[in-house]
Design a protein around this motif. Structure first.
Motif, PDB file in Angstrom:
ATOM      1  N   GLU A 127     -10.861  -6.660   1.665  1.00  9.98           N
ATOM      2  CA  GLU A 127     -12.044  -7.099   0.927  1.00  9.98           C
ATOM      3  C   GLU A 127     -12.533  -6.023  -0.031  1.00  9.98           C
ATOM      4  O   GLU A 127     -12.969  -6.328  -1.138  1.00  9.98           O
ATOM      5  N   ARG A 176      -8.968  -6.233   7.426  1.00  6.53           N
ATOM      6  CA  ARG A 176      -9.797  -7.199   6.700  1.00  6.53           C
ATOM      7  C   ARG A 176     -10.760  -6.477   5.766  1.00  6.53           C
ATOM      8  O   ARG A 176     -10.902  -6.828   4.584  1.00  6.53           O
ATOM      9  N   PRO A 220     -13.220 -10.855  -1.319  1.00  3.64           N
ATOM     10  CA  PRO A 220     -13.122 -11.729  -0.141  1.00  3.64           C
ATOM     11  C   PRO A 220     -11.991 -12.746  -0.280  1.00  3.64           C
ATOM     12  O   PRO A 220     -11.615 -13.129  -1.391  1.00  3.64           O
TER      13      PRO A 220
END
Length: 66
Positions: A51, A47, A56
């Motif tokens: 990002e 993640r 995002p």
């Protein structure tokens, strides 16, 4: 027609095989953030990398609006 160009007929590869071949042949890694084979710290790392490289993710509500 007995000969099929790549991607037109013949045998289809499953998505995991496509990902594996991409990694082995081209060094491209495709990982689902929800892959249950990964531990929580590994998913969190994926993640954070996503990002950092791409920004995002959209929330589900944002993705559904036109």
């Amino acid at each position: 027609m007995r000969w099929h160009p790549p991607g037109y007929g013949g045998e289809r590869r499953d998505p995991d095989r496509v990902k594996r071949d991409g990694w082995r042949d081209q060094g491209v890694l495709a990982i689902s953030i929800d892959d249950e084979r990964l531990s929580w710290p590994e998913r969190e790392l994926v993640r954070q990398l996503g990002e950092k490289l791409y920004g995002p993710r959209q929330s589900r509500a944002d993705a559904q609006e036109p």
